[in-house]
Scaffold this motif. Structure first.
Motif, PDB file in Angstrom:
ATOM      1  N   ILE A   1      -3.947  14.300 -62.856  1.00  0.00           N
ATOM      2  CA  ILE A   1      -4.192  12.901 -63.229  1.00  0.00           C
ATOM      3  C   ILE A   1      -4.818  12.152 -62.043  1.00  0.00           C
ATOM      4  O   ILE A   1      -5.670  11.287 -62.218  1.00  0.00           O
ATOM      5  CB  ILE A   1      -2.891  12.239 -63.726  1.00  0.00           C
ATOM      6  CG1 ILE A   1      -2.559  12.768 -65.130  1.00  0.00           C
ATOM      7  CG2 ILE A   1      -2.994  10.722 -63.770  1.00  0.00           C
ATOM      8  CD1 ILE A   1      -3.602  12.460 -66.221  1.00  0.00           C
ATOM      9  N   LYS A   2      -4.445  12.548 -60.839  1.00  0.00           N
ATOM     10  CA  LYS A   2      -5.082  11.949 -59.636  1.00  0.00           C
ATOM     11  C   LYS A   2      -6.586  12.186 -59.667  1.00  0.00           C
ATOM     12  O   LYS A   2      -7.379  11.283 -59.381  1.00  0.00           O
ATOM     13  CB  LYS A   2      -4.481  12.606 -58.369  1.00  0.00           C
ATOM     14  CG  LYS A   2      -3.253  11.923 -57.851  1.00  0.00           C
ATOM     15  CD  LYS A   2      -3.377  11.764 -56.310  1.00  0.00           C
ATOM     16  CE  LYS A   2      -2.509  10.644 -55.803  1.00  0.00           C
ATOM     17  NZ  LYS A   2      -1.078  10.994 -55.853  1.00  0.00           N
ATOM     18  N   ASP A   3      -6.980  13.420 -60.008  1.00  0.00           N
ATOM     19  CA  ASP A   3      -8.424  13.730 -60.101  1.00  0.00           C
ATOM     20  C   ASP A   3      -9.074  12.834 -61.142  1.00  0.00           C
ATOM     21  O   ASP A   3     -10.148  12.272 -60.937  1.00  0.00           O
ATOM     22  CB  ASP A   3      -8.655  15.189 -60.540  1.00  0.00           C
ATOM     23  CG  ASP A   3      -8.079  16.197 -59.553  1.00  0.00           C
ATOM     24  OD1 ASP A   3      -8.033  15.876 -58.348  1.00  0.00           O
ATOM     25  OD2 ASP A   3      -7.667  17.295 -59.992  1.00  0.00           O
ATOM     26  N   VAL A   4      -8.378  12.728 -62.282  1.00  0.00           N
ATOM     27  CA  VAL A   4      -8.906  11.917 -63.385  1.00  0.00           C
ATOM     28  C   VAL A   4      -9.126  10.483 -62.902  1.00  0.00           C
ATOM     29  O   VAL A   4     -10.174   9.880 -63.122  1.00  0.00           O
ATOM     30  CB  VAL A   4      -7.927  11.946 -64.581  1.00  0.00           C
ATOM     31  CG1 VAL A   4      -8.278  10.882 -65.601  1.00  0.00           C
ATOM     32  CG2 VAL A   4      -7.900  13.326 -65.225  1.00  0.00           C
ATOM     33  N   GLU A   5      -8.116   9.955 -62.208  1.00  0.00           N
ATOM     34  CA  GLU A   5      -8.200   8.562 -61.741  1.00  0.00           C
ATOM     35  C   GLU A   5      -9.332   8.382 -60.750  1.00  0.00           C
ATOM     36  O   GLU A   5     -10.025   7.373 -60.756  1.00  0.00           O
ATOM     37  CB  GLU A   5      -6.856   8.136 -61.134  1.00  0.00           C
ATOM     38  CG  GLU A   5      -5.780   8.062 -62.205  1.00  0.00           C
ATOM     39  CD  GLU A   5      -4.416   7.611 -61.705  1.00  0.00           C
ATOM     40  OE1 GLU A   5      -4.113   7.843 -60.509  1.00  0.00           O
ATOM     41  OE2 GLU A   5      -3.657   7.038 -62.524  1.00  0.00           O
ATOM     42  N   SER A   6      -9.563   9.408 -59.917  1.00  0.00           N
ATOM     43  CA  SER A   6     -10.644   9.198 -58.955  1.00  0.00           C
ATOM     44  C   SER A   6     -12.001   9.317 -59.654  1.00  0.00           C
ATOM     45  O   SER A   6     -12.953   8.659 -59.249  1.00  0.00           O
ATOM     46  CB  SER A   6     -10.489  10.118 -57.739  1.00  0.00           C
ATOM     47  OG  SER A   6     -10.912  11.399 -58.071  1.00  0.00           O
ATOM     48  N   ILE A   7     -12.095  10.093 -60.726  1.00  0.00           N
ATOM     49  CA  ILE A   7     -13.384  10.153 -61.438  1.00  0.00           C
ATOM     50  C   ILE A   7     -13.645   8.835 -62.170  1.00  0.00           C
ATOM     51  O   ILE A   7     -14.741   8.281 -62.090  1.00  0.00           O
ATOM     52  CB  ILE A   7     -13.427  11.327 -62.439  1.00  0.00           C
ATOM     53  CG1 ILE A   7     -13.272  12.659 -61.707  1.00  0.00           C
ATOM     54  CG2 ILE A   7     -14.751  11.321 -63.220  1.00  0.00           C
ATOM     55  CD1 ILE A   7     -13.122  13.864 -62.615  1.00  0.00           C
ATOM     56  N   ILE A   8     -12.639   8.321 -62.865  1.00  0.00           N
ATOM     57  CA  ILE A   8     -12.929   7.086 -63.609  1.00  0.00           C
ATOM     58  C   ILE A   8     -12.821   5.840 -62.726  1.00  0.00           C
ATOM     59  O   ILE A   8     -13.251   4.769 -63.118  1.00  0.00           O
ATOM     60  CB  ILE A   8     -12.065   6.932 -64.898  1.00  0.00           C
ATOM     61  CG1 ILE A   8     -10.581   6.939 -64.593  1.00  0.00           C
ATOM     62  CG2 ILE A   8     -12.386   7.972 -65.922  1.00  0.00           C
ATOM     63  CD1 ILE A   8      -9.726   6.832 -65.840  1.00  0.00           C
ATOM     64  N   GLY A   9     -12.254   5.991 -61.566  1.00  0.00           N
ATOM     65  CA  GLY A   9     -12.197   4.852 -60.634  1.00  0.00           C
ATOM     66  C   GLY A   9     -11.188   3.798 -61.055  1.00  0.00           C
ATOM     67  O   GLY A   9     -11.354   2.622 -60.756  1.00  0.00           O
ATOM     68  N   ALA A  10     -10.151   4.198 -61.777  1.00  0.00           N
ATOM     69  CA  ALA A  10      -9.122   3.242 -62.212  1.00  0.00           C
ATOM     70  C   ALA A  10      -7.855   4.026 -62.545  1.00  0.00           C
ATOM     71  O   ALA A  10      -7.935   5.218 -62.868  1.00  0.00           O
ATOM     72  CB  ALA A  10      -9.612   2.485 -63.444  1.00  0.00           C
ATOM     73  N   PRO A  11      -6.698   3.355 -62.465  1.00  0.00           N
ATOM     74  CA  PRO A  11      -5.458   4.063 -62.792  1.00  0.00           C
ATOM     75  C   PRO A  11      -5.333   4.348 -64.293  1.00  0.00           C
ATOM     76  O   PRO A  11      -5.776   3.538 -65.125  1.00  0.00           O
ATOM     77  CB  PRO A  11      -4.351   3.112 -62.336  1.00  0.00           C
ATOM     78  CG  PRO A  11      -4.992   1.778 -62.228  1.00  0.00           C
ATOM     79  CD  PRO A  11      -6.450   1.975 -62.012  1.00  0.00           C
ATOM     80  N   VAL A  12      -4.736   5.490 -64.594  1.00  0.00           N
ATOM     81  CA  VAL A  12      -4.499   5.864 -65.994  1.00  0.00           C
ATOM     82  C   VAL A  12      -3.207   5.198 -66.447  1.00  0.00           C
ATOM     83  O   VAL A  12      -2.197   5.257 -65.755  1.00  0.00           O
ATOM     84  CB  VAL A  12      -4.384   7.403 -66.110  1.00  0.00           C
ATOM     85  CG1 VAL A  12      -3.885   7.820 -67.479  1.00  0.00           C
ATOM     86  CG2 VAL A  12      -5.725   8.051 -65.790  1.00  0.00           C
TER      87      VAL A  12
END
Ligand SMILES: Nc1ncnc2c1ncn2[C@@H]1O[C@H](COP(=O)(O)OP(=O)(O)O)[C@@H](O)[C@H]1O
Ligand SMILES: [Mg+2]
Length: 445
Positions: free
Chosen positions: A373-384
């Motif tokens: 999820i950390k990777d995901v957050e850094s790709i979208i540039g916002a917290p999930v």
């Protein structure tokens, strides 16, 4: 002695089991569960030795049945008939079942399991030597059976316990029990758009369940708009026959509130649906301004307006975002969708169209995706905000035409989607019974 009992909602399974067990099987249609487990238990003839519960019963129903049946028939052997699923272990652990049987198991497997459980019950003094006497794989020879009085009862022969007529398994919808509850003065209405940069991310799944969950808080004051103008599929996923479509709802005639209401399709779970256009061509004729106008008008009548959108940031979706209070952004764990979500955020912020409340949902999360999820957050540039796990219950619910959160309350994806409902309506309760109590005391009328 009728040693076997089946409680299920599958006529097909009933026929199969009947062909294996013949007259030694009593069947109570699962539809009686609408009136609670006691309605089933009171119809059980004799004292069954083995009960098969399912298929097509949910956890709560099965739990209620197990409790009510074992209260009356202490030594009963219990089998759940259900496909193999990740949460099945919880069922077995928490319900003290003796066995789980797949509805698709072969006849040999089915009979073998019944045989073994029968043997175990006898060995443990929970059933008598002769309770199961006839061979399990009973071949019924119609000619021989005719003329033989077996002395056995089937459920159909048992007079109903109460003198009132037996309820129909599927009651015909009578006059609408619903009406549009007036919106209390001062209560703000909310409109929630469910958006995704690409198709297939789970927008429709989330929109349907969001509307279902909100309808528990505001019964019949929720409308779900299928504004996926090209490939809208909400009525199909809910097994609804549309009364009208979005094309009718935006037509000039529907400026009249009463006409607008006739274009809505009611769902039994307490919400209304604006069905998608009957074809992509007709959908294309819905002007963005007309869609905006429709949302505004629906907000005058409904407490919550949930809008499923066309993928991407086309004109219709932009205009929708301009007219909502909340946006739920849905993406799966795929890097292209996550990147597209980031681009979407940047564009909306630049245009000043980011709605006041933003909810970021990552759907179909999967430990094996290779991303955290950390990777995901850094790709979208916002917290999930919410992670909805991948679950086979999603497809099952949609194939059955039932909103997931009511089809399988314990499913992890259902629970995650409920937490989206809670973000939008913090006073939403997870249990329907509680909602009903609350509804009574808060009823506006
Ligand atoms: N959490 C999930 N787990 C498993 N399957 C899912 C999940 N969410 C959606 N799906 C499946 O993915 C497909 C696309 O979902 P859908 O809600 O129709 O997406 P969209 O409306 O964005 O195109 C459907 O077949 C649906 O059953
Ligand atoms: Mg969709």
């Amino acid at each position: 002695m009728v040693p076997f009992l089946l409680v299920s909602r599958s006529a097909e399974y009933e026929t199969r089991l009947r062909s294996l067990l013949g007259e030694r099987l009593a069947v109570i249609p699962g539809e009686f569960l609408t009136f609670g487990p006691e309605a089933v238990v009171s119809r059980v003839p004799d004292s069954p030795r083995i009960a098969l519960l399912g298929p097509v019963l949910n956890y709560e129903e099965t739990k209620g049945l197990v409790e009510a049946l074992t209260a009356k028939h202490r030594d009963l052997g219990l089998i759940v008939v259900r496909e193999q699923r990740s949460d099945l272990e919880d069922w077995v652990d928490e319900l003290e079942l003796h066995a789980v049987l797949s509805p698709d198991a072969s006849d040999d497997t089915t009979v073998g399991l019944l045989d073994r459980l029968a043997g175990w019950l006898i060995a443990n003094g929970r059933a008598g030597e002769h309770d199961f006497d006839a061979p399990l794989a009973l071949e019924i020879d119609e000619e021989i059976l005719e003329g033989i009085d077996t002395g056995l009862e089937t459920v159909a022969d048992v007079p109903p316990i109460a003198s009132e007529p037996e309820p129909e398994p599927e009651p015909e919808p009578q006059l609408p029990e619903w009406e549009f509850p007036p919106i209390e003065a001062g209560v703000p209405t909310e409109a929630i758009a469910v958006v995704a940069p690409k198709g297939g991310q789970g927008k429709t799944t989330i929109a349907i369940n969001l509307a279902t969950g909100l309808a528990e808080v505001a019964p019949n004051s929720v409308v779900l708009v299928d504004a996926d103008l090209q490939f809208g599929d909400i009525t199909a996923a809910l097994a609804l026959k549309p009364e009208g479509t979005i094309v009718d709802a935006v037509a000039d005639a529907a400026i009249d509130e009463l006409v607008l209401k006739t274009t809505l399709t009611h769902h039994d779970d307490g919400f209304f649906v604006v069905a998608s256009a009957p074809s992509p061509e007709l959908g294309d004729q819905v002007a963005p301004a007309a869609l905006a106008e429709l949302i505004t008008r629906l907000r005058a009548t409904f407490r919550y307006v949930v809008i499923d959108t066309t993928p991407g940031l086309g004109e219709h979706t932009l205009v929708t975002l301009e007219h909502v209070t909340d946006a739920v952004f849905v993406s799966n764990m795929g890097v292209p969708s996550l990147r597209a979500t980031r681009t979407e955020f940047e564009l909306l912020t630049k245009l000043g169209l980011m709605p006041g409340n933003r909810h970021i949902v990552v759907n179909q999360t999967d430990k094996n995706s290779g991303l955290t999820i950390k990777d995901v957050e850094s790709i979208i540039g916002a917290p999930v905000d919410i992670e909805v796990p991948k679950s086979s219950a999603v497809l099952l619910a949609s194939n059955r035409g039932v909103p997931l959160i009511h089809d399988d309350v314990r499913d992890p994806a259902a629970k995650a989607i409920r937490s989206i409902v809670l973000r939008i309506a913090p006073d939403a309760f997870p249990k329907r019974s509680k909602i009903q109590r609350r509804r009574r005391s808060n009823e506006p009328e």
